[in-house]
Enzyme design. Structure first.
Site, PDB file in Angstrom:
ATOM      1  N   GLU A   5     -18.793 -12.190   4.097  1.00 35.14           N
ATOM      2  CA  GLU A   5     -20.158 -12.701   4.239  1.00 35.14           C
ATOM      3  C   GLU A   5     -21.055 -11.470   4.236  1.00 35.14           C
ATOM      4  O   GLU A   5     -21.035 -10.708   5.219  1.00 35.14           O
ATOM      5  CB  GLU A   5     -20.301 -13.444   5.567  1.00 35.14           C
ATOM      6  N   CYS A  11     -29.058 -12.882   8.064  1.00 34.55           N
ATOM      7  CA  CYS A  11     -28.728 -12.670   6.645  1.00 34.55           C
ATOM      8  C   CYS A  11     -29.388 -13.711   5.760  1.00 34.55           C
ATOM      9  O   CYS A  11     -29.517 -13.529   4.570  1.00 34.55           O
ATOM     10  CB  CYS A  11     -27.226 -12.740   6.464  1.00 34.55           C
ATOM     11  N   GLU A  31     -32.274  -5.204   0.538  1.00 37.11           N
ATOM     12  CA  GLU A  31     -32.344  -5.927   1.806  1.00 37.11           C
ATOM     13  C   GLU A  31     -32.937  -5.015   2.874  1.00 37.11           C
ATOM     14  O   GLU A  31     -32.456  -3.906   3.084  1.00 37.11           O
ATOM     15  CB  GLU A  31     -30.941  -6.356   2.242  1.00 37.11           C
TER      16      GLU A  31
HETATM   17  N1  NAD Z   1     -23.621 -13.294   4.787  1.00 37.09           N
HETATM   18  C1  NAD Z   1     -23.608 -13.479   6.083  1.00 37.09           C
HETATM   19  O1  NAD Z   1     -23.224 -14.536   6.611  1.00 37.09           O
HETATM   20  C2  NAD Z   1     -24.072 -12.357   6.979  1.00 37.09           C
HETATM   21  C3  NAD Z   1     -24.221 -12.650   8.332  1.00 37.09           C
HETATM   22  C4  NAD Z   1     -24.709 -11.644   9.177  1.00 37.09           C
HETATM   23  C5  NAD Z   1     -25.000 -10.361   8.701  1.00 37.09           C
HETATM   24  N2  NAD Z   1     -24.804 -10.119   7.378  1.00 37.09           N
HETATM   25  C6  NAD Z   1     -25.141  -8.797   6.857  1.00 37.09           C
HETATM   26  O2  NAD Z   1     -24.695  -7.782   7.774  1.00 37.09           O
HETATM   27  C7  NAD Z   1     -25.589  -6.660   7.692  1.00 37.09           C
HETATM   28  C8  NAD Z   1     -26.048  -6.270   9.075  1.00 37.09           C
HETATM   29  O3  NAD Z   1     -24.915  -6.084   9.894  1.00 37.09           O
HETATM   30  P1  NAD Z   1     -24.346  -4.610  10.180  1.00 37.09           P
HETATM   31  O4  NAD Z   1     -25.441  -3.613  10.150  1.00 37.09           O
HETATM   32  O5  NAD Z   1     -23.486  -4.700  11.386  1.00 37.09           O
HETATM   33  O6  NAD Z   1     -23.406  -4.373   8.899  1.00 37.09           O
HETATM   34  P2  NAD Z   1     -22.387  -3.151   8.694  1.00 37.09           P
HETATM   35  O7  NAD Z   1     -21.733  -3.388   7.407  1.00 37.09           O
HETATM   36  O8  NAD Z   1     -23.043  -1.846   8.964  1.00 37.09           O
HETATM   37  O9  NAD Z   1     -21.302  -3.347   9.895  1.00 37.09           O
HETATM   38  C9  NAD Z   1     -20.643  -4.571  10.042  1.00 37.09           C
HETATM   39  C10 NAD Z   1     -19.334  -4.317  10.779  1.00 37.09           C
HETATM   40  O10 NAD Z   1     -18.501  -3.526   9.949  1.00 37.09           O
HETATM   41  C11 NAD Z   1     -18.062  -2.366  10.632  1.00 37.09           C
HETATM   42  N3  NAD Z   1     -17.911  -1.321   9.639  1.00 37.09           N
HETATM   43  C12 NAD Z   1     -18.867  -0.506   9.139  1.00 37.09           C
HETATM   44  N4  NAD Z   1     -18.349   0.326   8.204  1.00 37.09           N
HETATM   45  C13 NAD Z   1     -17.022  -0.003   8.101  1.00 37.09           C
HETATM   46  C14 NAD Z   1     -15.926   0.493   7.326  1.00 37.09           C
HETATM   47  N5  NAD Z   1     -16.077   1.476   6.443  1.00 37.09           N
HETATM   48  N6  NAD Z   1     -14.688  -0.072   7.490  1.00 37.09           N
HETATM   49  C15 NAD Z   1     -14.521  -1.074   8.388  1.00 37.09           C
HETATM   50  N7  NAD Z   1     -15.511  -1.585   9.159  1.00 37.09           N
HETATM   51  C16 NAD Z   1     -16.747  -1.044   9.012  1.00 37.09           C
HETATM   52  C17 NAD Z   1     -19.151  -2.121  11.659  1.00 37.09           C
HETATM   53  O11 NAD Z   1     -18.651  -1.350  12.733  1.00 37.09           O
HETATM   54  C18 NAD Z   1     -19.492  -3.545  12.076  1.00 37.09           C
HETATM   55  O12 NAD Z   1     -18.564  -4.027  13.019  1.00 37.09           O
HETATM   56  C19 NAD Z   1     -26.753  -7.104   6.817  1.00 37.09           C
HETATM   57  O13 NAD Z   1     -26.569  -6.633   5.506  1.00 37.09           O
HETATM   58  C20 NAD Z   1     -26.627  -8.624   6.809  1.00 37.09           C
HETATM   59  O14 NAD Z   1     -27.159  -9.230   5.642  1.00 37.09           O
HETATM   60  C21 NAD Z   1     -24.367 -11.086   6.505  1.00 37.09           C
HETATM   61  N1  6OD Z   2     -22.355 -17.756   9.264  1.00 36.88           N
HETATM   62  C1  6OD Z   2     -23.444 -18.348   9.778  1.00 36.88           C
HETATM   63  C2  6OD Z   2     -24.679 -17.732   9.863  1.00 36.88           C
HETATM   64  C3  6OD Z   2     -24.939 -16.458   9.321  1.00 36.88           C
HETATM   65  C4  6OD Z   2     -26.094 -15.821   9.637  1.00 36.88           C
HETATM   66  C5  6OD Z   2     -26.392 -14.532   9.131  1.00 36.88           C
HETATM   67  O1  6OD Z   2     -27.052 -13.672   9.758  1.00 36.88           O
HETATM   68  C6  6OD Z   2     -23.322 -19.725  10.297  1.00 36.88           C
HETATM   69  O2  6OD Z   2     -24.350 -20.340  10.624  1.00 36.88           O
HETATM   70  O3  6OD Z   2     -22.157 -20.184  10.370  1.00 36.88           O
END
Ligand code: NAD
Ligand code: 6OD
Length: 500
Positions: A268, A302, A404
């Site tokens: 995700e 997200c 983003e």
């Molecule tokens: N599509 C979705 O459902 C969804 C939901 C929530 C957040 N997001 C996305 O997440 C991002 C924000 O979250 P964030 O800043 O925590 O993201 P991030 O990718 O920086 O970190 C996410 C997780 O991955 C870990 N991580 C980072 N680098 C890694 C590596 N090289 N190997 C393994 N693990 C690693 C981090 O410690 C953290 O636990 C935004 O881009 C947002 O769009 C997407």
């Molecule tokens: N995965 C879900 C939400 C994601 C939100 C992103 O920030 C959910 O509603 O199940």
């Protein structure tokens, strides 16, 4: 937050703060290194957190393997459903602790932590308990070459050990969105929450421990990504699958690691979501809806709309109404009456969002409202607050329109035809979610069907039915989770053919 499993750490300033520990093989584990957990409301230390080294992560994976070959891996669906319900009940019984944990780590409004984050933590476990308690399987009847009857049935077995890596923006919601189905399907889990939000994950481990799951069924390792617990987990040859939520570029890194051992992955990832407002929309509903979809959780969802396209006849009126709503947003303490928005999750993330506010100006944007940092004249000035912001005037090729930002900001552009709106929405490397505001039923279906996204909402936003497929196209993700889509991902599916 009342984190009973924590030890005590004496911070540099001499004050005692909780030390959050890892949970490995049914035991609370301290490690040789730890890091600060900061409250983004005022920059103060909330706790210290044990960082899992490679040995701790490997021990967690081995414990999960033992448990997957032992009691938990052999549990019946009914007993697993009962265990998930005990976890849901445990979260419910400690509801206020979980709210306090989410608020301490993120500064979000208390009312949001109650109505969204913790409520969904409970709902995630209950919905997957219901699903496995009622899920059947497929059977196909056939005929063998000799004319005798043949029965084929689909059997689902656990994958084994699943690594769960989750982000900081909706900490408990997103961690449980993966842990619940993974456990539901009989897998054992090693979870690595974001370094920004360790508290509710630690409470979840306490609840799972109290629910009586066998040692090793659920393990929690705190730490960072690169050269830390996230990397140790995602690159381990001894896990069977990785389910990850986070930035697209992190997903790409994890996917490369998974390729080595052809591990199953479910991603995700990021988004640059669009909302399209037609002139025939319910104007007030669209204004309120776009305010929600742009500024909820300080834009750190997200699914938030960072791109808003408004049909030209109502463009000026819509921007004025949206700006009026934005100016009225209450940016405040998490427990302030009527608060709409708290700080961003960290000073680092605030720097990133402010760099995009500056970039927007460099790219020629008009800042309709916000664009900077609020001044409170108190401890919040040491927090990570930014102003909710609306910009206009950028071309679709501007970086602020393609990258983003993940903050409380949206850009509003006019459009003239439906085809133009659809083409501009789809002109993105991302494909997570879209919103359409119109009262024309045919247009709603026609436009929604053309969005190159995993999710489309019409006349609403972030309305969730947990049985539906959730996930993104293009850079926004890989696979779908939710309902039976989760059952499929978290299972090793086999077909058994019986010649009767
Ligand atoms: N599509 C979705 O459902 C969804 C939901 C929530 C957040 N997001 C996305 O997440 C991002 C924000 O979250 P964030 O800043 O925590 O993201 P991030 O990718 O920086 O970190 C996410 C997780 O991955 C870990 N991580 C980072 N680098 C890694 C590596 N090289 N190997 C393994 N693990 C690693 C981090 O410690 C953290 O636990 C935004 O881009 C947002 O769009 C997407
Ligand atoms: N995965 C879900 C939400 C994601 C939100 C992103 O920030 C959910 O509603 O199940």
């Amino acid at each position: 937050a009342a984190i009973s499993s924590s030890a005590t750490h004496t911070a540099a300033a001499g004050q005692a703060v909780p030390l959050l520990r890892c949970f490995v093989d049914g035991a609370w584990v301290e490690t040789g290194r730890s890091f600060d957990n900061i409250n983004p409301v005022n920059g103060r230390i909330v706790s210290r957190v044990c960082e899992a080294d490679r040995q701790t992560v490997d021990a967690a994976i081995q414990a999960a393997r033992r448990a997957s070959r032992g009691e938990w891996g052999r549990q019946s669906a009914a007993l697993r459903a009962a265990a998930l319900r005990r976890i849901a009940d445990g979260i419910e019984q400690r509801f206020d602790d979980f709210v306090a944990a989410e608020v301490a780590d993120t500064g979000r409004p208390v009312h949001q932590a109650r109505s969204l984050d913790v409520a969904r933590g409970i709902a995630n476990f209950r919905s997957f308990a219901d699903l496995i308690a009622t899920a059947g399987s497929e059977m196909f009847e056939g005929t063998a070459a000799d004319g005798s009857k043949v029965l084929n049935y689909v059997a689902r077995k656990p994958l084994g050990v699943v690594g769960v890596i989750s982000p900081w923006n909706l900490p408990l919601l997103l961690l449980t969105w993966k842990v619940a189905p993974a456990l539901a399907m009989g897998n054992c889990v090693v979870a690595k929450p974001s370094e920004e939000t360790p508290s509710s994950a630690t409470l979840l481990a306490e609840v799972i421990e109290a629910a009586g799951l066998p040692a090793g069924a659920f393990n929690l390792v705190h730490g960072f990504g690169p050269d830390s617990a996230g990397q140790f987990l995602s690159t381990s040859p001894h896990i069977d699958a990785i389910t990850f939520t986070g930035e697209s570029r992190t997903g790409s890194t994890i996917m490369k690691a998974a390729a080595e051992g052809v591990k199953e992955v479910s991603f995700e990832l990021g988004g640059k979501n669009a909302a399209v407002v037609f002139a025939d929309a319910d104007f007030d509903a669209a204004v309120a809806g776009v305010l929600r979809s742009s500024f909820t959780n300080s834009g750190q969802v997200c699914l938030c709309s960072e791109r808003v396209y408004v049909e030209r006849p109502i463009f000026e009126r819509f921007v004025a109404a949206l700006a009026a709503g934005c100016e009225q947003l209450r940016v405040d303490y998490p427990d302030a009456p009527g608060v709409d928005m708290g700080p961003l999750v960290s000073h680092t993330h605030r720097d990133k969002v402010l760099s995009y506010y500056a970039l927007a100006r460099e790219e020629g944007a008009t800042v309709v409202c916000g664009g900077g940092v609020p001044s409170f004249g108190d401890e919040r000035d040491q927090g990570a607050y930014v102003q909710p912001t609306i910009i206009t005037g950028l071309s679709d090729n501007a970086r602020c329109m393609r990258e983003e930002i993940f903050g409380p900001v949206c850009h509003v552009s006019p459009f003239d035809t439906e085809d133009e709106a659809v083409a501009r929405v789809n002109d993105s490397a991302y494909g997570l979610a879209g919103c359409v505001w119109t009262t024309n039923l045919s247009r709603a279906h026609r436009v929604a069907a053309q969005f190159e996204t995993g999710i489309v909402w019409v006349n609403t936003w972030f309305t969730r039915d947990l049985r539906t497929p959730f996930g993104g196209a293009k850079l926004s993700g890989l696979g779908r989770e939710g309902g039976r889509y989760s059952l499929d991902f978290y299972s090793e599916i086999s077909n058994i053919c019986i010649k009767v």
